[in-house]
Design a protein around this motif. Structure first.
Motif, mmCIF file in Angstrom:
data_model
loop_
_atom_site.group_PDB
_atom_site.id
_atom_site.type_symbol
_atom_site.label_atom_id
_atom_site.label_comp_id
_atom_site.label_asym_id
_atom_site.label_seq_id
_atom_site.Cartn_x
_atom_site.Cartn_y
_atom_site.Cartn_z
ATOM 1 N N UNK A 186 0.828 -1.206 0.000
ATOM 2 C CA UNK A 186 0.000 0.000 0.000
ATOM 3 C C UNK A 186 0.857 1.249 0.000
ATOM 4 N N UNK A 187 1.941 1.215 0.777
ATOM 5 C CA UNK A 187 2.892 2.336 0.830
ATOM 6 C C UNK A 187 3.564 2.524 -0.523
ATOM 7 N N UNK A 188 4.001 1.403 -1.126
ATOM 8 C CA UNK A 188 4.670 1.477 -2.418
ATOM 9 C C UNK A 188 3.748 2.041 -3.497
ATOM 10 N N UNK A 189 2.445 1.757 -3.399
ATOM 11 C CA UNK A 189 1.498 2.285 -4.375
ATOM 12 C C UNK A 189 1.415 3.811 -4.296
ATOM 13 N N UNK A 190 1.422 4.349 -3.066
ATOM 14 C CA UNK A 190 1.403 5.811 -2.906
ATOM 15 C C UNK A 190 2.695 6.426 -3.445
ATOM 16 N N UNK A 191 3.816 5.769 -3.180
ATOM 17 C CA UNK A 191 5.099 6.272 -3.674
ATOM 18 C C UNK A 191 5.187 6.131 -5.196
ATOM 19 N N UNK A 192 4.586 5.095 -5.733
ATOM 20 C CA UNK A 192 4.559 4.914 -7.176
ATOM 21 C C UNK A 192 3.784 6.052 -7.846
ATOM 22 N N UNK A 193 2.659 6.434 -7.227
ATOM 23 C CA UNK A 193 1.894 7.553 -7.774
ATOM 24 C C UNK A 193 2.659 8.870 -7.627
ATOM 25 N N UNK A 194 3.360 9.046 -6.510
ATOM 26 C CA UNK A 194 4.171 10.254 -6.339
ATOM 27 C C UNK A 194 5.287 10.300 -7.379
ATOM 28 N N UNK A 195 5.869 9.146 -7.659
ATOM 29 C CA UNK A 195 6.922 9.086 -8.690
ATOM 30 C C UNK A 195 6.363 9.472 -10.058
ATOM 31 N N UNK A 196 5.156 9.015 -10.375
ATOM 32 C CA UNK A 196 4.533 9.388 -11.646
ATOM 33 C C UNK A 196 4.264 10.883 -11.704
ATOM 34 N N UNK A 197 3.913 11.473 -10.556
ATOM 35 C CA UNK A 197 3.725 12.921 -10.501
ATOM 36 C C UNK A 197 5.034 13.655 -10.774
ATOM 37 N N UNK A 198 6.128 13.124 -10.230
ATOM 38 C CA UNK A 198 7.435 13.745 -10.469
ATOM 39 C C UNK A 198 7.842 13.627 -11.944
ATOM 40 N N UNK A 199 7.536 12.491 -12.557
ATOM 41 C CA UNK A 199 7.808 12.330 -13.987
ATOM 42 C C UNK A 199 6.984 13.321 -14.800
ATOM 43 N N UNK A 200 5.750 13.533 -14.357
ATOM 44 C CA UNK A 200 4.869 14.502 -15.007
ATOM 45 C C UNK A 200 5.458 15.910 -14.896
ATOM 46 N N UNK A 201 5.986 16.237 -13.721
ATOM 47 C CA UNK A 201 6.614 17.551 -13.513
ATOM 48 C C UNK A 201 7.839 17.721 -14.404
ATOM 49 N N UNK A 202 8.591 16.639 -14.586
ATOM 50 C CA UNK A 202 9.757 16.690 -15.477
ATOM 51 C C UNK A 202 9.310 16.955 -16.915
ATOM 52 N N UNK A 203 8.236 16.293 -17.339
ATOM 53 C CA UNK A 203 7.720 16.497 -18.690
ATOM 54 C C UNK A 203 7.252 17.930 -18.888
ATOM 55 N N UNK A 204 6.678 18.513 -17.829
ATOM 56 C CA UNK A 204 6.203 19.899 -17.898
ATOM 57 C C UNK A 204 7.334 20.914 -17.763
ATOM 58 N N UNK A 205 8.535 20.402 -17.437
ATOM 59 C CA UNK A 205 9.717 21.239 -17.192
ATOM 60 C C UNK A 205 9.521 22.124 -15.968
ATOM 61 N N UNK A 206 8.775 21.596 -14.994
ATOM 62 C CA UNK A 206 8.634 22.268 -13.708
ATOM 63 C C UNK A 206 9.725 21.816 -12.750
ATOM 64 N N UNK A 207 10.418 20.764 -13.092
ATOM 65 C CA UNK A 207 11.507 20.213 -12.277
ATOM 66 C C UNK A 207 12.735 20.011 -13.143
ATOM 67 N N UNK A 208 13.902 20.321 -12.586
ATOM 68 C CA UNK A 208 15.159 20.089 -13.301
ATOM 69 C C UNK A 208 15.746 18.725 -12.950
ATOM 70 N N UNK A 209 15.445 18.257 -11.737
ATOM 71 C CA UNK A 209 16.021 16.994 -11.267
ATOM 72 C C UNK A 209 14.947 16.188 -10.561
ATOM 73 N N UNK A 210 14.827 14.913 -10.934
ATOM 74 C CA UNK A 210 13.798 14.060 -10.355
ATOM 75 C C UNK A 210 14.270 13.494 -9.017
ATOM 76 N N UNK A 211 13.566 13.763 -7.913
ATOM 77 C CA UNK A 211 13.989 13.246 -6.596
ATOM 78 C C UNK A 211 13.903 11.722 -6.510
#
Length: 417
Positions: A186-211
């Protein structure tokens, strides 16, 4: 060739909003003749406002503090303009304003990202998937307030330690229902969704480095329950008096012989039944989860179940089977399994595993065919369901041994193996 620009900063009182002798102060940014106005959330006396210096003429401590604040605002606006210019970005009065108030990409926050994602994924993601993102959002908000002591955080401040801290919060804290902490997956699922959000931010160029660049999700592998050949036979032949249990038994068996998921069985309609090229009846449908089309020939057992509930279909706009809620189905399945002395934690999804393992693969159906029947886009996905049973291994090796024996006899006693 560099284009010359005109840039100016002007402070003024909005007299239209004047109350008594007080009026709010605004900053006006002008770039190449185009204006953008910013409310500074401060007000001052109209009487003491110096229109020439654009400051208050009051000598009180409050007046001096206000003038110092206006100097800071001017310096910050000038810095915003220089940053945009030096970064070769589009420089307009609105872009300077956005940088100043923290609304440009440089100042996007985690909750800005979540909101933008959820709004833009409406209609693209399934309702259940979006619901899971909303749940992850709730955990993130709790985490920010309780552990980071803030309501939000800039994306550029997210790092590896933020991910680790969030993971530990999920492990130690109560669930949203204030019950025991979430399990590992269950924890990994929440982190998996957070990771997808970070990938989305990278695609939008809102982030320079993915945590998440060095973070690895670690799901626990659990034994997926399915019915063996003999358990499936017992389940099929069981005589059940309780009407609700009988309905669940029939619907579950239908899934065991079609491989359809809970949602796909529930959505099944008369319009999904066709005669195939072999003259037999087939299910033609599209998986709810991935929109993948599937064509499944109906076994006699599955067809008999559909005929059994034909009157139900006539009264319910063509819906083929009466399907209870997933939670109710799973409760009834456990009760049925217990009455049959089947010591397994059955859920409706166990039917899909039973179809892949017991009904098809263990009877020699190639995994490529099973993958098509299950509506998978990759064979690797099917391998999660596809268990090579000990009996199947035994049968395959027995055939191989027999081939060896025949070969030995044909070699006139000379063994070449």
């Amino acid at each position: 060739m560099q284009t010359s620009r005109t840039f100016s900063i002007h402070f003024w009182l909005n007299l239209a909003k004047k109350k008594d002798d007080l009026a709010p102060i605004y900053a006006r940014v002008t770039v190449d003749g185009k204006r953008a106005e910013i409310s500074l959330k401060r007000e001052t006396s109209v009487t003491y406002w110096d229109a020439k210096s654009k400051k208050t003429s009051s000598r009180t401590p409050e007046g001096k503090e206000l003038n110092a604040y206006l100097d800071q605002v001017k310096a910050k606006l000038l810095l915003c303009y220089k940053q945009l210019t030096s970064g070769f970005e589009l420089v307009t009065s609105n872009s300077v304003k956005a940088r100043f108030v923290g609304q440009d990409e440089e100042h996007k926050t985690l909750l800005d990202l979540v909101l933008y994602h959820n709004e833009n994924m409406q209609g693209k993601l399934k309702e259940g998937t979006l619901k899971n993102y909303y749940t992850t959002e709730k955990y993130l908000k709790r985490f920010l307030i309780k552990k980071k002591k803030t309501a939000d955080i800039y994306l550029k401040h997210l790092n590896y330690s933020f991910i680790i801290d969030f993971e530990q919060y999920l492990r130690k804290g109560p669930s949203l229902q204030n019950t025991s902490p979430l399990n590992n997956n269950g924890i990994m699922k929440h982190l998996e969704r957070l990771r997808k959000l970070m990938n989305f931010a990278m695609d939008l160029e809102w982030l320079d480095k993915n945590p998440f660049a060095r973070y690895k999700l670690k799901f626990s592998k659990y034994k997926k329950e399915f019915l063996s050949k003999y358990e499936l036979k017992d389940f099929r032949e069981a005589v059940i008096d309780n009407n609700g249990h009988q309905i669940v038994k029939d619907v579950f068996l239908f899934a065991c012989y079609t491989g359809l998921s809970y949602t796909d069985v529930k959505n099944l309609n008369e319009s999904n039944i066709f005669k195939g090229i072999d003259g037999d009846y087939w299910i033609f449908t599209r998986r709810e989860k991935n929109e993948q089309p599937v064509k499944i020939p109906l076994f006699d057992i599955a067809w008999d179940i559909l005929k059994k509930y034909s009157s139900y279909s006539e009264k319910n706009n063509g819906q083929l089977l009466p399907v209870y809620s997933n939670q109710k189905v799973n409760v009834y399945l456990k009760e049925i399994a217990s009455s049959l002395n089947i010591n397994k934690n059955l859920t409706f999804h166990s039917a899909r595993h039973t179809f892949a393992t017991t009904v098809t693969l263990s009877n020699g159906v190639p995994i490529e065919t099973v993958s098509k029947l299950l509506g998978h886009t990759k064979i690797s996905t099917t391998q999660v369901y596809a268990r090579v049973l000990e009996k199947k291994i035994s049968d395959d090796v027995r055939l191989l041994k027999e081939k060896f024996r025949v070969s030995f006899r044909q070699d006139d006693g000379i063994r070449r193996w």
